[in-house]
Design an enzyme around this catalytic site. Sequence first.
Site, mmCIF file in Angstrom:
data_model
loop_
_atom_site.group_PDB
_atom_site.id
_atom_site.type_symbol
_atom_site.label_atom_id
_atom_site.label_comp_id
_atom_site.label_asym_id
_atom_site.label_seq_id
_atom_site.Cartn_x
_atom_site.Cartn_y
_atom_site.Cartn_z
ATOM 1 N N SER A 1 0.711 4.590 46.222
ATOM 2 C CA SER A 1 -0.247 4.173 45.197
ATOM 3 C C SER A 1 0.426 3.925 43.847
ATOM 4 O O SER A 1 -0.143 3.276 42.977
ATOM 5 C CB SER A 1 -1.339 5.236 45.041
ATOM 6 N N ASP B 1 -2.902 13.745 53.051
ATOM 7 C CA ASP B 1 -1.996 14.686 52.398
ATOM 8 C C ASP B 1 -0.724 14.826 53.227
ATOM 9 O O ASP B 1 -0.744 15.367 54.341
ATOM 10 C CB ASP B 1 -2.697 16.046 52.262
ATOM 11 N N SER C 1 17.048 12.567 46.678
ATOM 12 C CA SER C 1 17.271 12.401 45.237
ATOM 13 C C SER C 1 18.711 12.768 44.914
ATOM 14 O O SER C 1 19.325 13.586 45.601
ATOM 15 C CB SER C 1 16.340 13.324 44.449
ATOM 16 N N TYR D 1 12.834 21.574 43.522
ATOM 17 C CA TYR D 1 12.914 20.134 43.812
ATOM 18 C C TYR D 1 14.258 19.799 44.464
ATOM 19 O O TYR D 1 14.320 19.099 45.477
ATOM 20 C CB TYR D 1 12.733 19.358 42.500
ATOM 21 N N ALA E 1 16.290 21.794 46.083
ATOM 22 C CA ALA E 1 16.380 22.378 47.431
ATOM 23 C C ALA E 1 15.594 21.532 48.432
ATOM 24 O O ALA E 1 16.054 21.285 49.553
ATOM 25 C CB ALA E 1 15.851 23.814 47.414
ATOM 26 N N LYS F 1 14.984 18.344 48.247
ATOM 27 C CA LYS F 1 15.642 17.049 48.438
ATOM 28 C C LYS F 1 16.966 17.201 49.195
ATOM 29 O O LYS F 1 17.374 16.305 49.931
ATOM 30 C CB LYS F 1 15.868 16.364 47.078
#
Length: 248
Positions: free
Chosen positions: A15, A64, A143, A156, A158, A160
């Site tokens: 989105s 979700d 990332s 975050y 961990a 990625k």
Amino acid sequence: MKLLENKVALVTGASRGIGEAIALKFAEHGANIAFTYLSSEEKAKILEGKLSGMGVKAKGYKSDAGDFKAAELLANEVIKDFGAIDICVNNAGISKDNLLLRLTPEQWDDVMQANLKSVYNLTRQVMRPMMKARAGSIINLSSIVGVKGNSGQSAYAASKAGIIGFTKSIAQEIGSRNIRCNAIAPGFIETDMTHYLKDGGAEKWFEKIPLGRFGKPEEVANAALFLASDLSLYVTGQVISVCGGMNT
Ligand code: NAP
């Protein structure tokens, strides 16, 4: 030349931001697009319209990514609506940044669920139809932070980094079925997720980036197009950095 003519691509979290750019890029190359969102109902409707206007079949699903049952339902619906899933892009993700001493168990769990469990959830579902078709490309959004780490982003990072281990394992598990699984590790890309970085002045970040600027969602979408298409038929288990040279 169109690179994805008649393919069906499922893109999670399209989105906004990178997911939206990937959906548009794939449609430009002739792919039919199933995509998900969580709360941006209106933006999803607008994207659905834009994609249909490009002459491909398109449908948005509210789903979700962190919910295993929802992933099962989603994959079944997409197969029913589109007949196949040739390409799966696990893009949906969130960031909840905090120094570890302040990071709550809830924040840790939220990030792991949305970013890492989500990749397990949907990959597990799309594997079966891809195995049947003896073809497929799975693309996971990691990332640069998952490669290098970043102060204040332990959860975050961990999640990625986990995606990279997952990607390499799955590539080895299903390579013999002609299914490829690769990851993209973007650096700082201009989306809602990084908007806050600009508050203190973007220039201080630019110093850390050899190309001297943030990336654009379309620049990540170009790497996704390569991994989705036959241009990468002999590429699997890899992490492609799209980071302006930060990972150098
Ligand atoms: P964004 O602009 O914040 O967009 C996130 C997208 O994910 C939205 O479409 C959102 O849907 C969806 N989403 C979030 N949680 C979801 C869930 N549980 N289920 C389904 N959809 C969900 O993020 P972005 O910057 O485009 O990032 C996309 C991916 O690239 C993420 O995995 C992110 O970690 C990764 N990445 C981004 C950067 C960057 O600099 N931007 C760098 C490296 C990696 P709603 O709109 O409905 O909320």
